[in-house]
Design a protein around this motif. Sequence first.
Motif, PDB file in Angstrom:
ATOM      1  N   UNK A  42       0.978  -1.157  -0.082  1.00  0.00           N
ATOM      2  CA  UNK A  42       0.079   0.117  -0.120  1.00  0.00           C
ATOM      3  C   UNK A  42       0.904   1.367  -0.117  1.00  0.00           C
ATOM      4  N   UNK A  43       0.423   2.260  -0.498  1.00  0.00           N
ATOM      5  CA  UNK A  43       1.193   3.628  -0.511  1.00  0.00           C
ATOM      6  C   UNK A  43       1.158   4.528   0.822  1.00  0.00           C
ATOM      7  N   UNK A  44       1.824   3.769   1.797  1.00  0.00           N
ATOM      8  CA  UNK A  44       1.877   4.279   3.144  1.00  0.00           C
ATOM      9  C   UNK A  44       2.537   5.645   3.185  1.00  0.00           C
ATOM     10  N   UNK A  45       3.876   5.815   2.468  1.00  0.00           N
ATOM     11  CA  UNK A  45       4.422   6.979   2.289  1.00  0.00           C
ATOM     12  C   UNK A  45       3.802   8.099   1.602  1.00  0.00           C
ATOM     13  N   UNK A  47       0.627   8.415   1.458  1.00  0.00           N
ATOM     14  CA  UNK A  47      -0.354   8.995   2.440  1.00  0.00           C
ATOM     15  C   UNK A  47       0.062   9.803   3.612  1.00  0.00           C
ATOM     16  N   UNK A  48       1.374   9.368   4.066  1.00  0.00           N
ATOM     17  CA  UNK A  48       1.931  10.249   5.194  1.00  0.00           C
ATOM     18  C   UNK A  48       2.403  11.609   4.562  1.00  0.00           C
ATOM     19  N   UNK A  49       2.801  11.627   3.410  1.00  0.00           N
ATOM     20  CA  UNK A  49       3.313  12.967   2.907  1.00  0.00           C
ATOM     21  C   UNK A  49       2.067  13.847   2.723  1.00  0.00           C
ATOM     22  N   UNK A  50       0.983  13.258   1.987  1.00  0.00           N
ATOM     23  CA  UNK A  50       0.013  14.049   1.821  1.00  0.00           C
ATOM     24  C   UNK A  50      -0.840  14.592   2.976  1.00  0.00           C
ATOM     25  N   UNK A  51      -0.642  13.546   4.208  1.00  0.00           N
ATOM     26  CA  UNK A  51      -1.405  14.182   5.476  1.00  0.00           C
ATOM     27  C   UNK A  51      -0.543  15.235   6.180  1.00  0.00           C
ATOM     28  N   UNK A  52       0.755  15.013   6.077  1.00  0.00           N
ATOM     29  CA  UNK A  52       1.572  15.906   6.673  1.00  0.00           C
ATOM     30  C   UNK A  52       1.288  17.466   5.951  1.00  0.00           C
ATOM     31  N   UNK A  53       1.302  17.417   4.786  1.00  0.00           N
ATOM     32  CA  UNK A  53       1.077  18.594   4.069  1.00  0.00           C
ATOM     33  C   UNK A  53      -0.313  19.034   4.317  1.00  0.00           C
ATOM     34  N   UNK A  54      -1.128  18.330   4.514  1.00  0.00           N
ATOM     35  CA  UNK A  54      -2.625  18.835   4.792  1.00  0.00           C
ATOM     36  C   UNK A  54      -2.475  19.544   6.075  1.00  0.00           C
ATOM     37  N   UNK A 193       1.868  13.892  -4.041  1.00  0.00           N
ATOM     38  CA  UNK A 193       1.608  12.656  -4.689  1.00  0.00           C
ATOM     39  C   UNK A 193       2.661  12.088  -5.533  1.00  0.00           C
ATOM     40  N   UNK A 194       2.831  12.930  -6.505  1.00  0.00           N
ATOM     41  CA  UNK A 194       3.550  12.641  -7.514  1.00  0.00           C
ATOM     42  C   UNK A 194       5.092  12.569  -7.445  1.00  0.00           C
ATOM     43  N   UNK A 195       5.625  13.112  -6.364  1.00  0.00           N
ATOM     44  CA  UNK A 195       7.054  13.130  -5.793  1.00  0.00           C
ATOM     45  C   UNK A 195       7.112  11.660  -5.173  1.00  0.00           C
ATOM     46  N   UNK A 196       6.170  11.300  -4.397  1.00  0.00           N
ATOM     47  CA  UNK A 196       6.200   9.960  -3.524  1.00  0.00           C
ATOM     48  C   UNK A 196       6.046   8.705  -4.707  1.00  0.00           C
ATOM     49  N   UNK A 197       5.303   8.932  -5.670  1.00  0.00           N
ATOM     50  CA  UNK A 197       5.168   7.901  -6.718  1.00  0.00           C
ATOM     51  C   UNK A 197       6.502   7.585  -7.433  1.00  0.00           C
ATOM     52  N   UNK A 198       7.087   9.032  -7.849  1.00  0.00           N
ATOM     53  CA  UNK A 198       8.236   9.004  -8.596  1.00  0.00           C
ATOM     54  C   UNK A 198       9.589   8.387  -8.010  1.00  0.00           C
ATOM     55  N   UNK A 199       9.337   8.762  -6.508  1.00  0.00           N
ATOM     56  CA  UNK A 199      10.575   8.296  -5.750  1.00  0.00           C
ATOM     57  C   UNK A 199      10.282   6.409  -5.549  1.00  0.00           C
TER      58      UNK A 199
END
Length: 228
Positions: A42-45, A47-54, A193-199
């Motif tokens: 699952x895309x845990x990282x 989700x975390x990045x998006x929530x922290x930004x939120x 989201x794009x940064x997380x997916x790319x990494x």
Amino acid sequence: MQGRESEEPALHVQEWLDTVPAVAVYALVGIVIGLESLGIPLPGEIILVSAALMSSQHAGIDPVILGACASVGAIVGDSIGYAIGRKGGRPLLAWLGKKFPKHFSEGHIATAERSFEKWGMWAVFFGRFVALLRIFAGPLAGVLRMPYWKFLIANVLGGIVWAGGTTAVIYYVGIVAESWLKRFSWLGLVAAVLVGLTSMLVLKRKAKNATAQKQAAEPEPEPVPAAD
């Protein structure tokens, strides 16, 4: 008029974000990261990045509580994965390979095992920062019969540093760019989201290339003769 019209979508997004209950965000982050740490891809990282930004734009979301929920999810998920791996053993890895061939292929498992052989308990710690190892760490540590006290130390340290550090960095980046993100909040979320997916894709490609190179360099094992 045009300037006001261009601001309307961003305002609608910001208003929508403000209506999201903080408890729902905390629960989503903890559950997704916990399931990922347990061994489910699952895309845990992300989700975390998006929530922290939120949290940097949402007054109701406390970044400290968010980081704590992410840490608890990571630690508990890894511990459950360890218990399942210790009980299931090698047959569990074979079953996961059939269910999730892209994530639990023989090449990925071999790469993860080499990391454990080289780094020991610290493979659990550093694995928290690598997308593929983050899924493997708990179950594989159990399969390899790593002493639980060693696993627990690395698991707790890795979960806190990864979850807390990621939350803090993204939160403060959002604060610094607050004036920009208030106007284009949807762009910020999409960018995260794009940064997380790319990494994640880059790490998966590197792991795949490294596995292919090592398999090409290693001699093929001789077949074991069948017992009479």
